[in-house]
Structures are given as C-alpha cells and as structure tokens.
Design a protein around this motif. Structure first.
Motif, PDB file in Angstrom:
ATOM      1  N   GLY A  58       0.766  -1.259  -0.157  1.00 20.53           N
ATOM      2  CA  GLY A  58       0.089  -0.186   0.023  1.00 20.53           C
ATOM      3  C   GLY A  58       0.805   1.258  -0.081  1.00 20.53           C
ATOM      4  O   GLY A  58       0.193   2.289  -0.003  1.00 20.53           O
ATOM      5  N   LYS A  59       2.214   1.175   0.039  1.00 16.51           N
ATOM      6  CA  LYS A  59       3.072   2.232   0.032  1.00 16.51           C
ATOM      7  C   LYS A  59       4.134   2.192  -1.221  1.00 16.51           C
ATOM      8  O   LYS A  59       4.419   1.220  -1.478  1.00 16.51           O
ATOM      9  N   ARG A  60       4.482   3.569  -1.513  1.00 19.12           N
ATOM     10  CA  ARG A  60       5.361   3.509  -2.832  1.00 19.12           C
ATOM     11  C   ARG A  60       6.720   3.559  -2.413  1.00 19.12           C
ATOM     12  O   ARG A  60       7.546   3.318  -2.877  1.00 19.12           O
ATOM     13  N   GLU A  61       6.951   4.427  -1.013  1.00 22.53           N
ATOM     14  CA  GLU A  61       8.120   4.812  -0.676  1.00 22.53           C
ATOM     15  C   GLU A  61       8.590   3.668   0.207  1.00 22.53           C
ATOM     16  O   GLU A  61       7.990   3.301   1.044  1.00 22.53           O
ATOM     17  N   PRO A  62      10.248   3.283  -0.064  1.00 16.77           N
ATOM     18  CA  PRO A  62      10.514   2.282   0.795  1.00 16.77           C
ATOM     19  C   PRO A  62      10.821   2.903   2.467  1.00 16.77           C
ATOM     20  O   PRO A  62      11.171   4.130   2.306  1.00 16.77           O
ATOM     21  N   GLU A  63      10.924   2.107   3.357  1.00 23.66           N
ATOM     22  CA  GLU A  63      11.358   2.476   4.806  1.00 23.66           C
ATOM     23  C   GLU A  63      12.357   1.609   5.038  1.00 23.66           C
ATOM     24  O   GLU A  63      12.341   0.222   5.081  1.00 23.66           O
ATOM     25  N   THR A  64      13.549   2.111   5.927  1.00 21.92           N
ATOM     26  CA  THR A  64      14.473   1.282   6.291  1.00 21.92           C
ATOM     27  C   THR A  64      14.059   0.968   7.818  1.00 21.92           C
ATOM     28  O   THR A  64      13.528   1.818   8.608  1.00 21.92           O
ATOM     29  N   ILE A  65      14.117  -0.166   7.997  1.00 24.65           N
ATOM     30  CA  ILE A  65      13.552  -0.916   9.302  1.00 24.65           C
ATOM     31  C   ILE A  65      14.558  -1.282   9.976  1.00 24.65           C
ATOM     32  O   ILE A  65      15.581  -1.949   9.313  1.00 24.65           O
ATOM     33  N   SER A  66      14.258  -1.563  11.325  1.00 22.30           N
ATOM     34  CA  SER A  66      15.343  -2.009  12.213  1.00 22.30           C
ATOM     35  C   SER A  66      14.818  -2.653  13.410  1.00 22.30           C
ATOM     36  O   SER A  66      13.608  -2.964  13.295  1.00 22.30           O
ATOM     37  N   THR A  67      15.546  -3.395  14.170  1.00 25.48           N
ATOM     38  CA  THR A  67      15.054  -4.328  15.226  1.00 25.48           C
ATOM     39  C   THR A  67      15.805  -3.831  16.610  1.00 25.48           C
ATOM     40  O   THR A  67      16.812  -3.225  16.428  1.00 25.48           O
ATOM     41  N   LEU A  68      15.135  -4.119  17.734  1.00 20.94           N
ATOM     42  CA  LEU A  68      15.712  -3.762  19.067  1.00 20.94           C
ATOM     43  C   LEU A  68      15.985  -5.051  19.977  1.00 20.94           C
ATOM     44  O   LEU A  68      14.933  -5.796  20.066  1.00 20.94           O
ATOM     45  N   LEU A  69      17.255  -5.238  20.144  1.00 23.93           N
ATOM     46  CA  LEU A  69      17.674  -6.470  20.751  1.00 23.93           C
ATOM     47  C   LEU A  69      17.615  -6.557  22.176  1.00 23.93           C
ATOM     48  O   LEU A  69      17.546  -7.682  22.703  1.00 23.93           O
ATOM     49  N   GLY A  70      17.700  -5.467  22.994  1.00 22.62           N
ATOM     50  CA  GLY A  70      17.796  -5.392  24.319  1.00 22.62           C
ATOM     51  C   GLY A  70      17.819  -3.798  24.989  1.00 22.62           C
ATOM     52  O   GLY A  70      17.643  -2.859  24.180  1.00 22.62           O
ATOM     53  N   ASP A  71      18.490  -4.145  26.332  1.00 21.54           N
ATOM     54  CA  ASP A  71      18.571  -2.692  26.997  1.00 21.54           C
ATOM     55  C   ASP A  71      19.782  -2.214  26.746  1.00 21.54           C
ATOM     56  O   ASP A  71      20.637  -2.391  25.813  1.00 21.54           O
ATOM     57  N   GLU A  72      19.926  -0.819  27.572  1.00 27.20           N
ATOM     58  CA  GLU A  72      20.923  -0.278  27.562  1.00 27.20           C
ATOM     59  C   GLU A  72      22.467  -0.792  27.734  1.00 27.20           C
ATOM     60  O   GLU A  72      23.424  -0.421  27.249  1.00 27.20           O
ATOM     61  N   ALA A  73      22.270  -1.788  28.781  1.00 20.89           N
ATOM     62  CA  ALA A  73      23.482  -2.352  29.186  1.00 20.89           C
ATOM     63  C   ALA A  73      24.003  -3.552  28.026  1.00 20.89           C
ATOM     64  O   ALA A  73      25.076  -3.380  27.734  1.00 20.89           O
ATOM     65  N   PHE A  74      23.050  -3.959  27.241  1.00 16.69           N
ATOM     66  CA  PHE A  74      23.504  -4.788  25.999  1.00 16.69           C
ATOM     67  C   PHE A  74      23.997  -4.008  25.106  1.00 16.69           C
ATOM     68  O   PHE A  74      24.920  -4.262  24.262  1.00 16.69           O
ATOM     69  N   ARG A  75      23.659  -2.683  24.718  1.00 17.93           N
ATOM     70  CA  ARG A  75      24.121  -1.939  23.891  1.00 17.93           C
ATOM     71  C   ARG A  75      25.525  -1.605  24.058  1.00 17.93           C
ATOM     72  O   ARG A  75      26.363  -1.259  23.239  1.00 17.93           O
TER      73      ARG A  75
END
Length: 761
Positions: free
Chosen positions: A669-686
């Motif tokens: 339903g959309k023409r423009e692509p979107e860069t998608i990401s995932t969230l793996l954990g909390d700030e400590a894991f970052r």
C-alpha cells in the motif's frame, strides 16, 4: 464511549417561560459562586454595622500597630509638666494622703513659679485628717489648753482653699457607679455647656455615670475649674480614647483636660456640636476638637517621657529650675506604683494616669489628636462593598491569576491609604474590614469554582475512566474543553502489538469461551501496564492487538525512548506470563500454548484528537505514520524478530539502545521504501562487546547483500546467527541466508536497489 455521548448530547427541555424562567436564567447567569459571595458580602456588611467585639478588637489592634510604628513626635517646647508625688516624695514626707497645708504649699510654689494652670489628678473629697481643728475633736486625752490651741489654728482645708483661689487651679473629680450626696449648703458649681446641632440629645451617646465624687465644697468653690479625670480603657484594658465630656448625675460635665483649656482660655462655657450620630466636636475659643459620637478623642501617644516629671520633693526643697514651671500647665499626680494609677497604652504597658492627661493636653494644644470621623464607618462599608462587588463582577472575566494580582494591588492600596491617613492626616481609616471582606469574598469565589471544577472532573473520571488511559482521563479532567471534535497535528510515536498465532489459540479454547476471555485479560493487562508505566496512551484494543501512542495528550520529550522501553518490558512480561502458564500446565497436567507477541513502532507526524461523529467519537490518531506502524508489526513474524522499528524511531534511540538495521522495505500500500530496524535489548547490552561484534558482522552482511556479493552475505548471515544465539532473531539470519542463496541462483534485475517489496500486511 457511550458515557461521553450521554454527558454531551443529552437532550434538554426548553427553558421555562415567565417570571420563574427569567429568575432561573438570571440564576444561571450569576452562578452559585457569585450568589454565595454576594450573600456573604451582605452578612459581612451587617456584621460591620453591628460591630461585635472581635471586629472592633482587630480594628483597634491595627491602630495600635500604627501608633507603635509612628508614635507622636515630642514637641520642641513642652507646654505641660507633671508635679509628681513619686516614691522619693513619699519616702521624704510620709504616706499619702498628705496634709492640706503641704498641698497648699505645693500650690503656692507652683503659682509663684509662674505656672499657667495648676490642675490636680487627685481628689480631696474628705476633710484633712491632719487639720488642727479636726485633731482637737478627734484626738483623745487632750487637755483643755492643747485643745484650745488646736482650735485656734486655721483649718487646713481652708488654707488649701486660699492657695487654690490665689492660683489658677483646676480640681479633679471622678465618676462613680453609685450616686454620691453633695455635702455643701449650696448647689455645686458647674461649668456651662452649650449644645448646638440637630435635635438629638448628646447625652444618649456619652459615657454615663450615676454619680460624681467631688472635692470638699470649700475647695470646689475656691477652684477656677473642675474636671473629671476618669479614664475608661477599652475591653482589652488599653487606653486609646479619652472623653472630653461625659454625663454624671444627669448633667454633662467636662473632663479634666478640656476644663484646663477652658480655664486657660478664659471661656465661660464649652460649646458642644452634634450631628445625627451624636457628638461631632467640642469647641473652645480658637480650639475645635472633633470627637467620636460619644464625645471621646483618640490620643496619639508618645513614649513615656520622664523629662516632664518634677518630683514634689524637689519642688518643696527649692531645687527645681524656674523654666520647668514657668508658663506651663502643671498637673499634680502620682507615678508611685503603690497608688495604683498606672495605665496601659498602645505603646506603653504601664504609663501613669497623670501622663495620659498630659499627652492628651499636648494632643489638644498641637492638634495631633487622631480623628475618627463619625461617617467613617460608612466609608469603610462603602469601600468594602465596592471592591467586593467588583471582584464578584469581574472574577469570571479576569481569571484567577489576574484577579489575585488585581486584588493584591487593591489590598496594597487600601493598606497604604490607611497608613497615609494615620501618619499624614491623623485620620483613622480602618482598612482591615475592607481587606478581610474582599479576601473572604475572593476565597468564596475561588473555593466555589474549585468545588465546581472538582465535581466536573469527578463526572469526567466516572464517565471515561473505563475507556481511556489514566493520563488521558486526568488531562480531560483538567481541561474539559478538549472534549470536542477535531484534533491537532503532532509528532507521535505509534505502537502496534499483536499476539502471533492467536487463531490457533482461539481454536484451542473453542469449547471454553470464558477461558479465552480470561486468557486475553491475563496477557492484555501486563502489556497495557508496560505501556502506561512509560507514559503511553492506549488508543484501542482490537481483539488480541493493542494500539498505543506517545506524546499525546501529555507532552513527552522522550517519546521514542519510552516507547522502546515499553516494548522491551512487554516482551519481558510476556516471558514471565508464559513461564507462569507453563508451571500451571505442568501442575494441572494439561497442554499449554505459549504466547508470542510482535511489536511495530514508528514515529512521525499524526493528527490526534477526538475523531468520530457528533453522536460518538474516540480520542485517537490518524496519519500515514499510524498505517506504517501497523504494517511494521505485521512484518515482524516474516523477519523473525520481536520488534520492528521505523527509521525515525530507530534513529532517535540508536545511541541508547542496541538497534540493528533489518531491511529496506516497501510495505503493501506504500510507494516509498522504509529502512526498518529491530531492537535487541536494553542499554546495558548496547554497551556490551557481544553487541559490538554482532553489529559489525551484521553491517557487513547488509553491505554484502546490497552489493550483490551473495556468497559473502550468506556467510556473514551464518556467522551472525551464531553470534546472536539466544537473542531470538535466528529467523532474520535464516531469511538472509535463503535470500542470498536464491539470488545467487537467480539474480535480481539490474535496477534492483536492495528494496524488498512486501506482498502482505
């Protein structure tokens, strides 16, 4: 939202017609707050007219404070002196009363010293017990010669009378609560009184006493004047006002100070002017003194002044400087504590009564008495009524803060006016009553408005507490005007969550609908709490799905961070719920289907507000950002991750949370692509080394994939899957392994830009 419809759309009957309808419309226009404030104002004004002791006490205490702050300056030339029968004099000549011959000696010395008037703040109502003729009659055992010798000596009272006649003397009298018979053969001498004014008997307003204690007739006839030195303090025992005239034995008589001035000016009588309230003024030649309706004047006091005191011992010893007596009004009185003639004034706890008369005389001579106009109570009532009515009228227009500011300015103006009248004009204007009245009226308006708003908020909470988030309910309670159709454009963070495989779970409960409902409540409750705990607003429930948003209706500068924290908390709570359900299943010996949730989060411009029809509407959000968030949640299962973030959300939290780019996708339903990401954990894991290694390998995989290096991309995906073990994103790397293998066999077209076009929601 039926409650909202009921609250805002309930039909009302037309207004009643006729006088009753007019009164009802007037009542609605005035409002209960104004009506209550107006009723309170009437009550307070009536209270001021009645003037009960607490109201009077507050007014008097205010005037006392003014006297303390600005006592009367001492004049450079002191017209009054006090011949003091002090402790030293009593020690030298014995206890009081002294013999009349000694009093005659004091009178002669004062007269010879040039005193303009000698006035006595003591009374000589009984014969001198030390008079020789009286001793001849009262002392037992006297022989005839001694008795004859005493009888031949002059009477002490006659000696004193001769001294009074030779001087310009004024004797003191005192009022009595009981009639006192006159012992003279002729009627007592009286000062003439002329009353000018309306047909109002001033005696009804005067202080009144049944009796009058006079001096001995021989002394009364010898003196040039006679005045009452009675001082009646206020209810609290403080002397503030002293009468110039009063009523005793049915006649109007002068008090000591005004009689001294009459004798000093040579006037034959005292002129009393009256008005409709009582006495207006007392007049002598070149002197007009305004009084209150009771013929009293307010004394403006100076602190106790020992410099005007002359010890009787020093006078009789001849050691007093002539200038301390010459041309002065000399009051004969006492400061001795044992003679109990000390008074409390606004600025002194213990001032000899004779000094009160001295200060009053200076007030009268220099025109420094405090003036309380007879009509001042009407001025005070008028000011209180005018300011209070202005507050009642303009309260809805000005608002609470502006009204408080204006009220503060008015209060400051009234306080200054009261101080200015006292300090510069010697006029007593009571600002306490207008201030208290207007403040109470203001408080009444504030509290009635507060209670009305609280009642409205209670109705709103009761109506919408079951439908909206607590934050939204409080926002609506604080701002009921938000209950209208339409919305505003804001940057929001939108979240969609959905339970995967819910159809299978529903089928498992097909014979137990109540169990399915209980299960839904069981998992929706912790997910909802995770959102609300991070300042999110629940938009709606759609079966097993939840829609929520941040930064409305309350501002949230950390909307993306709070949404990310809520998503992680939702996963943690779902894990805890699955663990509890597994334990229950093992204990009950029945199978259990684990619950798995997918979450999509996106940030961007939306329209938020009350959306719907005139009959029913919801507080919700609209916009492309919302649609994309819904599509992202739908792709979470396809990519094998729990959370998918839109580009704006990922960019906002990348520095705090472990974020990995997933793909460049064009959702259905959309023409423009979107860069998608995932969230793996909390700030400590970052901040962990494991994430650093995984992030580097992951970036290499994405780069190889988009550069068409399929073997390298597949190898990187395999390596990442091993590094990400336990992070629940294995499906993502298996997807890339499969894609790389597929593209290696059948490459994409030459214009391929790495965008995946989704074919489903």
């Amino acid at each position: 939202m039926r409650a909202l419809t009921d609250l805002r759309r309930t039909p009302r009957a037309g207004p009643p017609r006729g006088p009753a309808g007019a009164l009802r419309r007037l009542g609605r226009r005035i409002g209960p707050g104004r009506a209550l404030a107006a009723a309170l104002l009437v009550l307070l004004l009536a209270l001021r007219v009645y003037d009960p002791p607490p109201v009077e006490a507050l007014r008097l205490r205010t005037f006392d404070a003014f006297q303390v702050l600005a006592p009367r300056p001492r004049p450079p030339e002191r017209p009054v002196a006090i011949l003091d029968i002090d402790e030293a004099s009593l020690a030298a000549f014995g206890q009081w009363p002294w013999s009349r011959t000694r009093m005659a000696e004091i009178t002669r010395r004062l007269s010879e010293g040039g005193a303009a008037v000698v006035a006595f703040d003591v009374i000589f109502s009984e014969p001198d017990r030390l008079s020789p003729p009286l001793l001849a009659e009262t002392v037992p055992g006297l022989n005839a010669a001694a008795r004859a010798d005493l009888l031949a000596q002059p009477d002490s009272d006659a000696v004193f009378a001769e001294a009074l006649k030779a001087a310009t003397a004024v004797l003191g009298q005192t009022a009595s609560r009981a009639p006192v018979p006159w012992t003279g053969k002729e009627p007592p001498p009286q000062t003439g009184m002329a009353v000018v004014g309306p047909d109002l008997d001033p005696e009804r307003a005067l202080m009144s006493f049944p009796g009058l204690i006079r001096n001995l007739p021989v002394l009364e006839r010898a003196a040039a004047g006679r005045g009452v030195f009675t001082i009646s303090p206020e209810r609290d025992g403080v002397v503030r006002r002293v009468p110039l005239i009063l009523r005793a034995e049915g006649a109007v008589v002068p008090t000591l100070s005004v009689e001294i001035l009459r004798v000093l000016t040579g006037a034959d009588s005292i002129l009393v002017r009256t008005d409709d309230t009582g006495v207006a003024s007392v007049r002598l030649p070149d002197l007009a003194v305004p009084t209150d309706p009771g013929g009293q004047v307010w004394v403006r006091f100076s602190p106790h002044d020992p410099d005007i005191y002359i010890s009787a011992r020093d006078l009789l010893a001849g050691t007093v400087a002539p200038e301390r007596i010459r041309d002065k009004i000399v009051l004969v009185g006492t400061s001795a504590v044992g003679l109990l003639d000390n008074r409390t004034t606004p600025i002194d706890r213990s001032m000899p009564g004779v000094e009160v008369h001295a200060q009053l005389l200076e007030n009268l001579l220099f025109g420094t008495t405090l003036v309380a106009w007879n009509g001042m109570v009407l001025v005070e009532i008028g000011v209180a009524a005018a300011v209070s009515l202005a507050i009642i009228a303009f309260a809805p227009i000005l608002g609470a803060f502006n009204l408080l500011l204006l009220g503060s300015l008015v209060a400051a103006g009234l306080a200054y006016a009261s101080w200015y009248c006292f300090s510069e004009q010697s006029v007593l204007f009571d600002a306490t009553f207008p201030l208290i009245t207007t403040f109470l009226v203001y408080l009444t308006l504030v509290f009635t408005n507060y209670f009305r708003e609280q009642a409205g908020r209670t109705r709103i909470r009761a109506a919408f507490g079951q439908y909206l988030s607590p934050a939204l309910v409080e926002q609506l309670a604080a701002n009921p005007e938000k209950l209208r159709l339409g919305g505003e454009e804001r940057r929001l963070t939108i979240m969609f969550s959905d339970v995967r495989g819910f159809t299978t779970i529903s089928e498992f409960y097909k014979t137990d609908p109540a169990g399915l409902t209980a299960l839904m409540n069981r998992f929706l409750t912790p997910l909802t709490n995770a959102i609300l705990d991070r300042r999110g607003t629940i938009d709606k429930y759609m079966g097993d799905a939840i829609m929520a948003f941040w930064n409305a209706p309350l501002d949230d500068p950390d909307q993306e961070t709070n949404a990310a924290a809520a998503a992680l908390d939702m996963l943690a709570r779902m894990d805890a719920l699955n663990a509890a359900r597994r334990a229950e299943a093992e204990g009950g010996g029945h199978p259990v289907l684990p619950l798995d949730v997918g979450i999509g989060v996106n940030t961007g411009a939306c329209v938020v507000g009350n959306m719907g029809s005139d009959l029913r509407f919801d507080y919700s959000v609209l916009g492309d950002t919302v649609n994309l968030a819904s599509r992202l949640e739908g792709q979470s299962k396809f990519y094998g991750v729990k959370i998918i973030l839109g580009a704006a959300t990922a960019e906002a939290i990348r520095d705090r949370y472990p974020v990995l780019e997933i793909d460049l996708i064009q959702v259905k339903g959309k023409r423009e692509p979107e860069t998608i990401s995932t969230l793996l954990g909390d700030e400590a894991f970052r901040r962990s080394g494991r994430f650093a290694d995984l992030s580097a390998r992951h970036a290499g995989m994405i780069a190889a994939y988009r550069a068409r290096r399929w073997d390298e991309a597949r190898a990187a995906a395999t390596a990442c899957r091993e590094l990400a073990e336990g992070l629940r994103i294995d499906g993502l790397y298996r997807l890339y392994e499969a894609r790389a293998a597929e593209f290696a066999e059948e490459p994409p077209p030459a214009d391929w830009a790495g965008v995946y076009v989704a074919t489903s929601k």
